[in-house]
Design a protein around this motif. Structure first.
Motif, PDB file in Angstrom:
ATOM      1  N   ASP A 147       0.815  -1.222   0.000  1.00  0.00           N
ATOM      2  CA  ASP A 147       0.000   0.000   0.000  1.00  0.00           C
ATOM      3  C   ASP A 147       0.848   1.272   0.000  1.00  0.00           C
ATOM      4  O   ASP A 147       0.490   2.262  -0.641  1.00  0.00           O
ATOM      5  CB  ASP A 147      -0.943   0.012   1.214  1.00  0.00           C
ATOM      6  CG  ASP A 147      -2.091  -0.972   1.016  1.00  0.00           C
ATOM      7  OD1 ASP A 147      -2.406  -1.299  -0.154  1.00  0.00           O
ATOM      8  OD2 ASP A 147      -2.665  -1.420   2.029  1.00  0.00           O
ATOM      9  N   LYS A 148       1.988   1.225   0.702  1.00  0.00           N
ATOM     10  CA  LYS A 148       2.849   2.423   0.754  1.00  0.00           C
ATOM     11  C   LYS A 148       3.404   2.720  -0.645  1.00  0.00           C
ATOM     12  O   LYS A 148       3.444   3.866  -1.085  1.00  0.00           O
ATOM     13  CB  LYS A 148       3.983   2.165   1.754  1.00  0.00           C
ATOM     14  CG  LYS A 148       4.757   3.383   2.117  1.00  0.00           C
ATOM     15  CD  LYS A 148       5.597   3.156   3.384  1.00  0.00           C
ATOM     16  CE  LYS A 148       6.714   4.178   3.448  1.00  0.00           C
ATOM     17  NZ  LYS A 148       7.991   3.670   2.970  1.00  0.00           N
ATOM     18  N   ASP A 204      -6.987   2.251  -8.140  1.00  0.00           N
ATOM     19  CA  ASP A 204      -6.216   1.160  -7.548  1.00  0.00           C
ATOM     20  C   ASP A 204      -7.049  -0.117  -7.652  1.00  0.00           C
ATOM     21  O   ASP A 204      -8.111  -0.215  -7.041  1.00  0.00           O
ATOM     22  CB  ASP A 204      -5.916   1.513  -6.093  1.00  0.00           C
ATOM     23  CG  ASP A 204      -5.133   0.429  -5.383  1.00  0.00           C
ATOM     24  OD1 ASP A 204      -4.897  -0.645  -5.978  1.00  0.00           O
ATOM     25  OD2 ASP A 204      -4.774   0.655  -4.216  1.00  0.00           O
ATOM     26  N   SER A 212      -4.395  -6.038  -5.549  1.00  0.00           N
ATOM     27  CA  SER A 212      -3.104  -6.714  -5.394  1.00  0.00           C
ATOM     28  C   SER A 212      -2.490  -7.079  -6.747  1.00  0.00           C
ATOM     29  O   SER A 212      -3.078  -6.842  -7.806  1.00  0.00           O
ATOM     30  CB  SER A 212      -3.307  -7.966  -4.536  1.00  0.00           C
ATOM     31  OG  SER A 212      -4.244  -8.784  -5.190  1.00  0.00           O
ATOM     32  N   LYS A 266       2.011   1.929  -3.485  1.00  0.00           N
ATOM     33  CA  LYS A 266       0.922   2.424  -4.345  1.00  0.00           C
ATOM     34  C   LYS A 266       0.593   3.884  -4.021  1.00  0.00           C
ATOM     35  O   LYS A 266       0.276   4.661  -4.916  1.00  0.00           O
ATOM     36  CB  LYS A 266      -0.323   1.538  -4.195  1.00  0.00           C
ATOM     37  CG  LYS A 266      -0.158   0.203  -4.920  1.00  0.00           C
ATOM     38  CD  LYS A 266      -1.462  -0.554  -5.043  1.00  0.00           C
ATOM     39  CE  LYS A 266      -1.903  -1.152  -3.744  1.00  0.00           C
ATOM     40  NZ  LYS A 266      -3.043  -2.068  -3.922  1.00  0.00           N
ATOM     41  N   LYS A 267       0.736   4.251  -2.737  1.00  0.00           N
ATOM     42  CA  LYS A 267       0.496   5.642  -2.353  1.00  0.00           C
ATOM     43  C   LYS A 267       1.539   6.547  -3.022  1.00  0.00           C
ATOM     44  O   LYS A 267       1.216   7.633  -3.526  1.00  0.00           O
ATOM     45  CB  LYS A 267       0.602   5.753  -0.820  1.00  0.00           C
ATOM     46  CG  LYS A 267      -0.228   6.837  -0.238  1.00  0.00           C
ATOM     47  CD  LYS A 267      -0.258   6.724   1.281  1.00  0.00           C
ATOM     48  CE  LYS A 267      -0.567   8.087   1.861  1.00  0.00           C
ATOM     49  NZ  LYS A 267      -0.283   8.205   3.274  1.00  0.00           N
TER      50      LYS A 267
END
Ligand SMILES: NC(=O)c1ccc[n+]([C@@H]2O[C@H](COP(=O)([O-])OP(=O)(O)OC[C@H]3O[C@@H](n4cnc5c(N)ncnc54)[C@H](OP(=O)(O)O)[C@@H]3O)[C@@H](O)[C@H]2O)c1
Length: 214
Positions: free
Chosen positions: A159-160, A178, A181, A162-163
Motif C-alpha cells: 500500500d505504501k 487502484d 493486489s 501504491k500511495k
C-alpha cells in the motif's frame, strides 16, 4: 526524488524526461549508453546514464521500462539487494515475438498469470506497482484531453508503494484507480492489447482509458 529508469527505449526516455520536468533527478539504466547520447544532450543537469545496476543503486524509486521478455534478465543485472524495499513502477507488457492477429497483439503470459506476478514472486522484497502499461508513451506524462483526466489503473501488494505511485500520477495529471493486489495485473496488462487495436487497424494512437463512475 532520485528516480532510476531501467530502459533506454521510448518509454524509458519519455518517463525520464517527465520525472525531470516534475523536479526529480533521474539516472537511466541501459547496457547501451550510446543510445542515449541525443537524449542526454537535451535533458539537463538532473539527467544521467549508467548501467542497470548503477541506475538501481542511485534510485529511491525504480521504473522498469524494458521489453517484457527481458524484464527478469534486467532485474538480475539491477541486483536484488539494490531493489530491496524499493517501489518499482512496472510499465512492461509481456508482448510475444509473434505478429499481431488482425491488430490483436499476442502475449507470452496467460490470462491467469501476469508478468508482474512473476517479477514480484522472484523479487519478494521489492514493491512492484503496475502502472503506465495501458497507454502509449506519448500520453504518459501530462496527458492533454481538453481538461478531462484519463484513468491510470494500478495494482500491487504494497500500500505504501501504491500511495507513492498515486502521488506521482496525481502530479503527472492522471485519475488513479487502484485495482488491488498484484493479481490484478492479469487484467491491467491485457489493456495494452485493447489500447493498440485502433493503432494497428486505423493508425489511431492518441486515446486513453477513462473509468466512468456514478
Ligand atoms: N512503446 C510504448 O508506447 C509502450 C507503452 C506502454 C508500455 N510499453 C512497455 O514498456 C516497455 C518498454 O517499451 P519501449 O517501447 O520503450 O521499448 P522496448 O524496445 O520494448 O524496450 C527497450 C529496452 O529493453 C531492453 N532490452 C530489449 N531486449 C533486451 C534483451 N534481450 N536483454 C536485455 N534488455 C533488453 C533494452 O535494453 P538496452 O537499454 O540495454 O538497449 C531497452 O532498455 C515494454 O515492456 C513495452 O511493452 C510500451
Amino acid at each position: 526524488m532520485k528516480i532510476g529508469i531501467l530502459g533506454s527505449g521510448i518509454v524509458g526516455q519519455t518517463l525520464a524526461s517527465g520525472f525531470i520536468q516534475h523536479s526529480n533527478q533521474v539516472k537511466v539504466g541501459t547496457s547501451n549508453p550510446g543510445k542515449l547520447n541525443d537524449w542526454l544532450k537535451n535533458a539537463g543537469s538532473d539527467a544521467s546514464v549508467g548501467s542497470f545496476e548503477d541506475a538501481t543503486k542511485f534510485a529511491d524509486l525504480v521504473v522498469l521500462a524494458v521489453k517484457g521478455a527481458a524484464a527478469l534478465d534486467v532485474l538480475k543485472k539491477a541486483g536484488s539487494s539494490n531493489l530491496k524495499g524499493k517501489t518499482i513502477i512496472d510499465a512492461t507488457n509481456p508482448i510475444a515475438e509473434t505478429a499481431p492477429v488482425n491488430g490483436v497483439l499476442q502475449f507470452f503470459t496467460n490470462i491467469n498469470h501476469s508478468l508482474m506476478e512473476d517479477l514480484q514472486s522472484k523479487y519478494p522484497e521489492a514493491n512492484f506497482v503496475k502502472c503506465f502499461s495501458c497507454v502509449g508513451s506519448a500520453l504518459m506524462v501530462n496527458p492533454d484531453f481538453n481538461g478531462q483526466k484519463p484513468t491510470m489503473f494500478i495494482a500491487g501488494n504494497n500500500d505504501k508503494a501504491k500511495k507513492e505511485v498515486k502521488s506521482i500520477l496525481d502530479n503527472f495529471g492522471w485519475d488513479v484507480e487502484d485495482m488491488g493486489s498484484a493479481e490484478a495485473a492479469r487484467a491491467i496488462e491485457p489493456l495494452c492489447i485493447l489500447w493498440c487495436i485502433p493503432g494497428f487497424r486505423e493508425n489511431r494512437w492518441t486515446h486513453a482509458f477513462k473509468l466512468l463512475k456514478k
